[in-house]
Scaffold this motif. Structure first.
Motif, PDB file in Angstrom:
ATOM      1  N   UNK A 101       0.808  -1.215   0.000  1.00 52.98           N
ATOM      2  CA  UNK A 101       0.000   0.000   0.000  1.00 52.98           C
ATOM      3  C   UNK A 101       0.842   1.266   0.000  1.00 52.98           C
ATOM      4  N   UNK A 102       2.086   1.169   0.422  1.00 54.67           N
ATOM      5  CA  UNK A 102       2.994   2.300   0.280  1.00 54.67           C
ATOM      6  C   UNK A 102       3.526   2.385  -1.141  1.00 54.67           C
ATOM      7  N   UNK A 103       3.820   1.249  -1.726  1.00 58.06           N
ATOM      8  CA  UNK A 103       4.283   1.227  -3.110  1.00 58.06           C
ATOM      9  C   UNK A 103       3.187   1.697  -4.060  1.00 58.06           C
ATOM     10  N   UNK A 104       1.947   1.306  -3.788  1.00 55.74           N
ATOM     11  CA  UNK A 104       0.832   1.621  -4.682  1.00 55.74           C
ATOM     12  C   UNK A 104      -0.343   2.160  -3.863  1.00 55.74           C
ATOM     13  N   UNK A 105      -0.261   3.407  -3.410  1.00 59.87           N
ATOM     14  CA  UNK A 105      -1.266   3.949  -2.489  1.00 59.87           C
ATOM     15  C   UNK A 105      -2.678   4.002  -3.060  1.00 59.87           C
ATOM     16  N   UNK A 106      -2.826   4.032  -4.382  1.00 58.05           N
ATOM     17  CA  UNK A 106      -4.173   4.073  -4.956  1.00 58.05           C
ATOM     18  C   UNK A 106      -4.960   2.795  -4.654  1.00 58.05           C
ATOM     19  N   UNK A 107      -4.259   1.717  -4.334  1.00 57.35           N
ATOM     20  CA  UNK A 107      -4.949   0.469  -4.011  1.00 57.35           C
ATOM     21  C   UNK A 107      -5.739   0.569  -2.707  1.00 57.35           C
ATOM     22  N   UNK A 108      -5.405   1.538  -1.866  1.00 57.74           N
ATOM     23  CA  UNK A 108      -6.127   1.706  -0.604  1.00 57.74           C
ATOM     24  C   UNK A 108      -7.619   1.955  -0.842  1.00 57.74           C
ATOM     25  N   UNK A 109      -7.935   2.569  -1.983  1.00 58.55           N
ATOM     26  CA  UNK A 109      -9.338   2.867  -2.269  1.00 58.55           C
ATOM     27  C   UNK A 109     -10.148   1.604  -2.543  1.00 58.55           C
ATOM     28  N   UNK A 110      -9.487   0.486  -2.747  1.00 62.89           N
ATOM     29  CA  UNK A 110     -10.174  -0.763  -3.037  1.00 62.89           C
ATOM     30  C   UNK A 110     -10.280  -1.651  -1.804  1.00 62.89           C
ATOM     31  N   UNK A 111      -9.929  -1.098  -0.649  1.00 62.50           N
ATOM     32  CA  UNK A 111     -10.053  -1.789   0.629  1.00 62.50           C
ATOM     33  C   UNK A 111     -11.111  -1.097   1.478  1.00 62.50           C
ATOM     34  N   UNK A 112     -11.552  -1.785   2.506  1.00 68.46           N
ATOM     35  CA  UNK A 112     -12.506  -1.219   3.457  1.00 68.46           C
ATOM     36  C   UNK A 112     -11.992  -1.501   4.865  1.00 68.46           C
ATOM     37  N   UNK A 113     -10.742  -1.102   5.122  1.00 71.98           N
ATOM     38  CA  UNK A 113     -10.117  -1.456   6.390  1.00 71.98           C
ATOM     39  C   UNK A 113     -10.740  -0.774   7.597  1.00 71.98           C
ATOM     40  N   UNK A 114     -11.495   0.304   7.363  1.00 75.32           N
ATOM     41  CA  UNK A 114     -12.205   0.940   8.471  1.00 75.32           C
ATOM     42  C   UNK A 114     -13.260   0.023   9.056  1.00 75.32           C
ATOM     43  N   UNK A 115     -13.621  -1.037   8.343  1.00 71.96           N
ATOM     44  CA  UNK A 115     -14.583  -2.016   8.853  1.00 71.96           C
ATOM     45  C   UNK A 115     -13.942  -3.005   9.821  1.00 71.96           C
ATOM     46  N   UNK A 116     -12.618  -2.958   9.948  1.00 72.22           N
ATOM     47  CA  UNK A 116     -11.913  -3.935  10.771  1.00 72.22           C
ATOM     48  C   UNK A 116     -11.494  -3.392  12.130  1.00 72.22           C
ATOM     49  N   UNK A 117     -10.861  -2.231  12.137  1.00 69.54           N
ATOM     50  CA  UNK A 117     -10.106  -1.808  13.309  1.00 69.54           C
ATOM     51  C   UNK A 117     -10.946  -0.979  14.276  1.00 69.54           C
ATOM     52  N   UNK A 118     -10.738  -1.194  15.573  1.00 65.37           N
ATOM     53  CA  UNK A 118     -11.401  -0.335  16.567  1.00 65.37           C
ATOM     54  C   UNK A 118     -10.977   1.111  16.382  1.00 65.37           C
ATOM     55  N   UNK A 119     -11.833   1.996  16.809  1.00 65.41           N
ATOM     56  CA  UNK A 119     -11.558   3.424  16.685  1.00 65.41           C
ATOM     57  C   UNK A 119     -10.291   3.792  17.452  1.00 65.41           C
ATOM     58  N   UNK A 120      -9.516   4.697  16.903  1.00 64.08           N
ATOM     59  CA  UNK A 120      -8.286   5.215  17.484  1.00 64.08           C
ATOM     60  C   UNK A 120      -7.131   4.212  17.463  1.00 64.08           C
ATOM     61  N   UNK A 121      -7.270   3.150  16.711  1.00 64.77           N
ATOM     62  CA  UNK A 121      -6.170   2.201  16.607  1.00 64.77           C
ATOM     63  C   UNK A 121      -5.048   2.759  15.733  1.00 64.77           C
ATOM     64  N   UNK A 122      -3.820   2.395  16.061  1.00 64.02           N
ATOM     65  CA  UNK A 122      -2.684   2.588  15.163  1.00 64.02           C
ATOM     66  C   UNK A 122      -2.530   1.298  14.374  1.00 64.02           C
ATOM     67  N   UNK A 123      -2.463   1.406  13.062  1.00 68.49           N
ATOM     68  CA  UNK A 123      -2.486   0.213  12.217  1.00 68.49           C
ATOM     69  C   UNK A 123      -1.330   0.216  11.226  1.00 68.49           C
TER      70      UNK A 123
END
Length: 283
Positions: A101-123
């Motif tokens: 995701x650092x190499x290809x940051x545009x791929x982040x738009x194809x994920x829904x990682x906000x559905x995984x992590x508790x609020x205020x998490x460092x990920x």
């Protein structure tokens, strides 16, 4: 491989990963990421085409248990082999902890990682791409992890925290964000361990929660792409970060783990595939 009756299949968990409250026990959420565009659209050929000449270091064999070895390749050449399904001789070559995701940051738009992590998490996220038969040896991570299978099929073998310690088989091989084991999952089974032992096969869109300090071994049942998501609260990550950075400094100066680590074989340690500052070893 046949296991004794002490190994249970990990049952599916209802609800959503983000609302899962039991942070001490593994949980599998079947199809929780099946609607993600990444699960629908990511292929080896597509990822390879993003930067076919990008240099990558492939891990040879089971570096968690065996001597660490790397071989150089390019992203395009390696993903082409995966798309064509590698020969048995190539099954030991594995692109691990790739900072996709650092190499290809545009791929982040194809994920829904906000559905995984508790609020205020460092990920922090890393990708694992490899052929059928590729393996990550038994280890535990220092942070909780949501592992998402994007494509292919993977098997996780999970042993409760304390199981390797009871056998006195924690390895002294150095890894920044994990502890390694001298023994395999199968050897724990044969030891008649009183600890909880689970096995679970994951398909595209499945999400597995692996708590920190739970030992796990991972094998690809088919060519696959997995995205790990290591996370924790700010205080927890800050404390662990400080500890890891101190140990890393000692390692890079040769004070600990010299010539016996997962980050290099027979050459000076300069990091792994652009690994992010907070990451573990899942797969």
């Amino acid at each position: 491989m046949t296991y004794s009756s002490t190994v249970n299949s990990l049952p599916g968990t209802t609800g959503t990963p983000k609302l899962y409250r039991d942070r001490t026990t593994p949980a599998v959420f079947r199809g929780a990421a099946l609607h993600w565009p990444a699960v629908q659209q990511w292929t080896f050929n597509r990822i390879g085409a993003l930067a076919p000449d990008l240099p990558v270091n492939l891990v040879v064999g089971n570096r968690e248990k065996d001597p660490t070895q790397f071989t150089a390749s390019t992203l395009g050449r390696y993903t082409d082999r995966l798309a064509r399904r590698s020969s048995p001789q190539e099954s030991g070559l594995y692109l691990k902890e790739f900072d996709l995701l650092t190499q290809f940051p545009d791929l982040r738009h194809e994920l829904r990682q906000n559905e995984l992590f508790p609020r205020w998490s460092i990920t922090s996220s890393s990708a694992w791409m490899g052929p059928a038969g590729a393996r990550t040896g038994l280890h535990h991570d220092f942070l909780d992890n949501f592992a998402v299978v994007i494509s292919g099929k993977k098997r996780f073998l999970l042993a409760e925290r304390g199981s390797v310690e009871m056998l006195g088989k924690v390895s002294d091989k150095y890894d920044s964000w994990a502890r390694l084991s001298f023994v395999s999952f199968e050897e724990i089974v044969h030891s008649r361990s009183p600890f909880q032992l689970f096995t679970v096969d994951l398909m595209p869109g499945d999400v597995l929660f692996v708590p920190a300090f739970w030992w796990h071994e991972v094998v690809n049942l088919s060519p696959s792409i997995l995205l790990s998501g290591f996370f924790g609260s700010s205080p927890r990550v800050a404390v662990k970060w400080a500890t890891v950075k101190t140990r890393d400094a000692m390692h890079y100066t040769g004070l600990i783990g010299r010539g016996h680590c997962t980050c290099h074989g027979h050459r000076p340690c300069h990091g792994r595939n652009g690994a992010p500052p907070v990451h573990g070893k899942a797969v």
